[in-house]
Design a protein around this motif. Sequence first.
Motif, PDB file in Angstrom:
ATOM      1  N   SER A 410      54.756  50.968  38.324  1.00 49.83           N
ATOM      2  CA  SER A 410      53.947  50.713  39.524  1.00 49.83           C
ATOM      3  C   SER A 410      52.683  49.926  39.174  1.00 49.83           C
ATOM      4  CB  SER A 410      53.605  52.019  40.240  1.00 49.83           C
ATOM      5  OG  SER A 410      52.727  52.826  39.485  1.00 49.83           O
ATOM      6  N   ASP A 411      52.131  50.150  37.981  1.00 50.17           N
ATOM      7  CA  ASP A 411      50.987  49.366  37.511  1.00 50.17           C
ATOM      8  C   ASP A 411      51.351  47.893  37.336  1.00 50.17           C
ATOM      9  OD1 ASP A 411      48.528  50.568  37.363  1.00 50.17           O
ATOM     10  OD2 ASP A 411      48.695  51.191  35.280  1.00 50.17           O
ATOM     11  N   LEU A 412      52.519  47.647  36.736  1.00 55.29           N
ATOM     12  CA  LEU A 412      52.966  46.261  36.546  1.00 55.29           C
ATOM     13  C   LEU A 412      53.219  45.588  37.894  1.00 55.29           C
ATOM     14  CD1 LEU A 412      55.450  46.569  33.527  1.00 55.29           C
ATOM     15  CD2 LEU A 412      53.123  45.650  33.508  1.00 55.29           C
ATOM     16  N   THR A 413      53.814  46.327  38.815  1.00 59.87           N
ATOM     17  CA  THR A 413      54.047  45.794  40.156  1.00 59.87           C
ATOM     18  C   THR A 413      52.732  45.411  40.815  1.00 59.87           C
ATOM     19  OG1 THR A 413      56.094  47.047  40.479  1.00 59.87           O
ATOM     20  CG2 THR A 413      54.918  46.352  42.461  1.00 59.87           C
ATOM     21  N   ALA A 414      51.725  46.284  40.712  1.00 56.13           N
ATOM     22  CA  ALA A 414      50.429  46.012  41.342  1.00 56.13           C
ATOM     23  C   ALA A 414      49.786  44.758  40.762  1.00 56.13           C
ATOM     24  CB  ALA A 414      49.506  47.218  41.161  1.00 56.13           C
ATOM     25  N   ALA A 415      49.845  44.627  39.449  1.00 56.86           N
ATOM     26  CA  ALA A 415      49.269  43.431  38.821  1.00 56.86           C
ATOM     27  C   ALA A 415      50.002  42.179  39.281  1.00 56.86           C
ATOM     28  CB  ALA A 415      49.340  43.572  37.299  1.00 56.86           C
ATOM     29  N   HIS A 416      51.332  42.283  39.421  1.00 59.62           N
ATOM     30  CA  HIS A 416      52.110  41.113  39.822  1.00 59.62           C
ATOM     31  C   HIS A 416      51.833  40.735  41.279  1.00 59.62           C
ATOM     32  CE1 HIS A 416      55.321  38.231  39.055  1.00 59.62           C
ATOM     33  NE2 HIS A 416      55.762  38.476  40.273  1.00 59.62           N
ATOM     34  N   VAL A 417      51.687  41.732  42.155  1.00 64.35           N
ATOM     35  CA  VAL A 417      51.364  41.437  43.554  1.00 64.35           C
ATOM     36  C   VAL A 417      50.035  40.699  43.633  1.00 64.35           C
ATOM     37  CG1 VAL A 417      50.714  42.464  45.767  1.00 64.35           C
ATOM     38  CG2 VAL A 417      52.739  43.300  44.560  1.00 64.35           C
ATOM     39  N   CYS A 418      49.046  41.117  42.854  1.00 68.59           N
ATOM     40  CA  CYS A 418      47.751  40.424  42.857  1.00 68.59           C
ATOM     41  C   CYS A 418      47.904  38.985  42.383  1.00 68.59           C
ATOM     42  CB  CYS A 418      46.753  41.177  41.981  1.00 68.59           C
ATOM     43  SG  CYS A 418      46.221  42.764  42.670  1.00 68.59           S
ATOM     44  N   ARG A 419      48.721  38.760  41.366  1.00 68.57           N
ATOM     45  CA  ARG A 419      48.966  37.395  40.882  1.00 68.57           C
ATOM     46  C   ARG A 419      49.700  36.568  41.939  1.00 68.57           C
ATOM     47  NH1 ARG A 419      52.451  37.287  36.202  1.00 68.57           N
ATOM     48  NH2 ARG A 419      51.677  35.190  35.852  1.00 68.57           N
ATOM     49  N   LEU A 420      50.636  37.202  42.638  1.00 64.28           N
ATOM     50  CA  LEU A 420      51.392  36.512  43.682  1.00 64.28           C
ATOM     51  C   LEU A 420      50.467  36.080  44.818  1.00 64.28           C
ATOM     52  CD1 LEU A 420      54.231  35.692  44.733  1.00 64.28           C
ATOM     53  CD2 LEU A 420      54.367  37.968  45.779  1.00 64.28           C
ATOM     54  N   LEU A 421      49.575  36.967  45.243  1.00 60.52           N
ATOM     55  CA  LEU A 421      48.626  36.624  46.304  1.00 60.52           C
ATOM     56  C   LEU A 421      47.696  35.494  45.863  1.00 60.52           C
ATOM     57  CD1 LEU A 421      47.686  40.216  47.534  1.00 60.52           C
ATOM     58  CD2 LEU A 421      49.178  38.582  48.692  1.00 60.52           C
ATOM     59  N   ALA A 422      47.269  35.529  44.606  1.00 61.92           N
ATOM     60  CA  ALA A 422      46.409  34.456  44.093  1.00 61.92           C
ATOM     61  C   ALA A 422      47.147  33.123  44.073  1.00 61.92           C
ATOM     62  CB  ALA A 422      45.919  34.818  42.689  1.00 61.92           C
ATOM     63  N   HIS A 423      48.423  33.145  43.686  1.00 62.37           N
ATOM     64  CA  HIS A 423      49.244  31.925  43.667  1.00 62.37           C
ATOM     65  C   HIS A 423      49.373  31.344  45.077  1.00 62.37           C
ATOM     66  CE1 HIS A 423      52.562  29.285  42.352  1.00 62.37           C
ATOM     67  NE2 HIS A 423      53.176  29.645  43.471  1.00 62.37           N
ATOM     68  N   MET A 424      49.598  32.214  46.057  1.00 50.93           N
ATOM     69  CA  MET A 424      49.723  31.752  47.439  1.00 50.93           C
ATOM     70  C   MET A 424      48.416  31.138  47.927  1.00 50.93           C
ATOM     71  SD  MET A 424      51.994  34.918  48.939  1.00 50.93           S
ATOM     72  CE  MET A 424      52.103  34.281  50.610  1.00 50.93           C
ATOM     73  N   ASP A 425      47.301  31.753  47.585  1.00 55.89           N
ATOM     74  CA  ASP A 425      46.002  31.209  47.991  1.00 55.89           C
ATOM     75  C   ASP A 425      45.750  29.840  47.367  1.00 55.89           C
ATOM     76  OD1 ASP A 425      45.502  33.370  49.558  1.00 55.89           O
ATOM     77  OD2 ASP A 425      44.090  34.332  48.185  1.00 55.89           O
ATOM     78  N   ARG A 426      46.058  29.710  46.086  1.00 55.51           N
ATOM     79  CA  ARG A 426      45.807  28.429  45.388  1.00 55.51           C
ATOM     80  C   ARG A 426      46.590  27.287  46.000  1.00 55.51           C
ATOM     81  NH1 ARG A 426      46.155  31.559  40.672  1.00 55.51           N
ATOM     82  NH2 ARG A 426      48.304  30.831  40.347  1.00 55.51           N
ATOM     83  N   HIS A 427      47.807  27.564  46.443  1.00 58.98           N
ATOM     84  CA  HIS A 427      48.682  26.504  46.942  1.00 58.98           C
ATOM     85  C   HIS A 427      48.732  26.431  48.469  1.00 58.98           C
ATOM     86  CE1 HIS A 427      50.345  25.495  42.962  1.00 58.98           C
ATOM     87  NE2 HIS A 427      50.231  26.780  42.707  1.00 58.98           N
ATOM     88  N   GLY A 428      47.975  27.280  49.129  1.00 59.76           N
ATOM     89  CA  GLY A 428      47.943  27.227  50.587  1.00 59.76           C
ATOM     90  C   GLY A 428      49.186  27.785  51.250  1.00 59.76           C
ATOM     91  N   TYR A 429      49.928  28.653  50.544  1.00 60.13           N
ATOM     92  CA  TYR A 429      51.132  29.249  51.135  1.00 60.13           C
ATOM     93  C   TYR A 429      50.742  30.419  52.029  1.00 60.13           C
ATOM     94  CZ  TYR A 429      53.690  26.714  47.483  1.00 60.13           C
ATOM     95  OH  TYR A 429      54.210  25.756  46.676  1.00 60.13           O
ATOM     96  N   ARG A 430      51.483  30.563  53.116  1.00 55.96           N
ATOM     97  CA  ARG A 430      51.235  31.673  54.033  1.00 55.96           C
ATOM     98  C   ARG A 430      52.316  32.742  53.965  1.00 55.96           C
ATOM     99  NH1 ARG A 430      49.986  29.743  59.885  1.00 55.96           N
ATOM    100  NH2 ARG A 430      49.121  31.849  59.984  1.00 55.96           N
ATOM    101  N   SER A 431      53.461  32.398  53.375  1.00 55.97           N
ATOM    102  CA  SER A 431      54.516  33.412  53.259  1.00 55.97           C
ATOM    103  C   SER A 431      55.337  33.174  52.007  1.00 55.97           C
ATOM    104  CB  SER A 431      55.429  33.400  54.490  1.00 55.97           C
ATOM    105  OG  SER A 431      56.256  32.256  54.496  1.00 55.97           O
ATOM    106  N   VAL A 432      55.945  34.268  51.532  1.00 57.66           N
ATOM    107  CA  VAL A 432      56.855  34.222  50.397  1.00 57.66           C
ATOM    108  C   VAL A 432      58.004  35.181  50.690  1.00 57.66           C
ATOM    109  CG1 VAL A 432      55.474  35.971  49.155  1.00 57.66           C
ATOM    110  CG2 VAL A 432      57.117  34.559  47.910  1.00 57.66           C
ATOM    111  N   THR A 433      59.233  34.694  50.483  1.00 57.42           N
ATOM    112  CA  THR A 433      60.416  35.484  50.802  1.00 57.42           C
ATOM    113  C   THR A 433      61.416  35.404  49.654  1.00 57.42           C
ATOM    114  OG1 THR A 433      60.137  34.840  53.127  1.00 57.42           O
ATOM    115  CG2 THR A 433      62.212  35.919  52.521  1.00 57.42           C
ATOM    116  N   PRO A 434      61.823  36.510  49.062  1.00 55.69           N
ATOM    117  CA  PRO A 434      62.917  36.483  48.094  1.00 55.69           C
ATOM    118  C   PRO A 434      64.210  36.059  48.795  1.00 55.69           C
ATOM    119  CG  PRO A 434      61.687  38.548  47.952  1.00 55.69           C
ATOM    120  CD  PRO A 434      61.252  37.859  49.210  1.00 55.69           C
ATOM    121  N   THR A 435      64.859  35.052  48.242  1.00 53.15           N
ATOM    122  CA  THR A 435      66.025  34.456  48.911  1.00 53.15           C
ATOM    123  C   THR A 435      67.211  34.427  47.952  1.00 53.15           C
ATOM    124  OG1 THR A 435      64.517  33.069  50.205  1.00 53.15           O
ATOM    125  CG2 THR A 435      66.842  32.429  50.164  1.00 53.15           C
ATOM    126  N   LEU A 436      68.316  35.003  48.382  1.00 55.80           N
ATOM    127  CA  LEU A 436      69.494  35.116  47.529  1.00 55.80           C
ATOM    128  C   LEU A 436      70.170  33.763  47.332  1.00 55.80           C
ATOM    129  CD1 LEU A 436      71.026  38.353  49.069  1.00 55.80           C
ATOM    130  CD2 LEU A 436      70.054  38.145  46.778  1.00 55.80           C
TER     131      LEU A 436
END
Length: 498
Positions: A410-436
Amino acid sequence: MTHRMSAQRLWHPRGVADVDVLIIGAGLSGIGAACHLTRERSETTYLIVEARDALGGTWDLFRYPGVRSDSDMFTYGYSFRPWPGPRSIASGDAILSYLQDTAQKYDLHGHIRLGHRVISAAWSSTQAQWTVQIEQTATDEMLRMTARFLWGNTGYYRYDHGHTADIPGLDQFAGDTIHPQHWPTDFDPTGKRIVVIGSGATAITLVPELARSAEHVTMLQRTPSYVASLPANDPLAQRLDGRVPSVVASKIVRAQNIVTAQATYRLSRASPKLLKKILRDNAAKHLPQDYDVQEAFEPAYDPWDQRLCVTPDHQLFDAISTGNAEVITSTIDKGVPDGVRLHDGRRIEADAIVTATGLEVLVLGGITFTVDDTPVDPADCLLYRGMMLSGLPNLAMSLGYTVASWTLESDLTAAHVCRLLAHMDRHGYRSVTPTLPPAAAQWDLAPPIDYSSGYIVRARAKLPSQGPVEPWRVSKRYLHDVLRLRVRSVSDPALRFT
């Protein structure tokens, strides 16, 4: 001193508001998630909603005698807040105090809304946000809010009731019938004959604790579990205590325990017979010389096909050795007024029966989801990196390891979510969806937890699946996950950013 935080104390006068991140659940994972946001994304607005009237999750809910961790606290505690002292297997009260103190230290109180249950969440691609319906449990009032990102930290089981096996005639039993998930505060085991039905971590915790004052305790199990005796105080932590700074000592012990847990799991896969022998010899060392260890503590499955149970300082084995407790491996024919009757004809007399028969699995708190007005059932999704669900935008969930401490993952997940949100902010993304990928239509899918435990088997139809390859395959390797969740880029062909 352990104390419960009231809803009034944690209430914030602004009520429910629109936020960047909505954290669902104020237990171990939810508090950890909020601390990661506070530490790593101070500009992010967030709110924690909790259906119960207190924070702490499992450690506030369970109040049965002897409730404790079954993982070592140096890995079960947060990476950013080392567990204090040498005590490795800690009481539920100590863990609850640790969580409450962590919430206090990171000033989470103004972000928490107790007594607020999320009922549904609807995603709008046009607005790139979730609209969430929340029930205020004290008044049944329905509230509405919006959030850019949902983060489920609800654990994996129902909090309002546990699983009770269908035992014919149990309603005829004249004594007390208790499920550990709802332990009565006025129950006194002194002088009573008690039957504990079950062989999992809860039963193995309860039996020696009840045996301290009860006349006799019988652990009645349909099948055995592997039980390992571990020291309640970590030997390395004791040696380091006072010799090196506490923060350094905690990191050293944490690293040792991570490596030991991973090595034990790998041994269980590579040489299950050897680990079986180690566990059998460990139990036999603390039991009477002629005790049938195989019948009581050697199941037909291999170690770690189900979770390995722990008894600190061989407490369970000691209770058996003194005669205050016994283990019977058999099946119940039916309940009778003075106890239970087994299929082999034996009767076990009892004044109280404890049904330690397991949990009822519930994914993401039972929330109903829609994406652009189309219902999406999490059970129809695949897990992405063990933390997101295919087809559900801007949503993460915290799951812990089953072969190591929950908090490591759960700690690793939390760190990754924070990195994911930062990545979205840097690139101006508003959504991210895992796609098969298209190939997923041909995959053989598996449950996310490959245990043969009853509660997992019963819940299979309710659980999301995992695929055969990364990032759709759930990992059990902590060091591998450190690389992929903390180090490698969050950008991935399996993620669709818009």
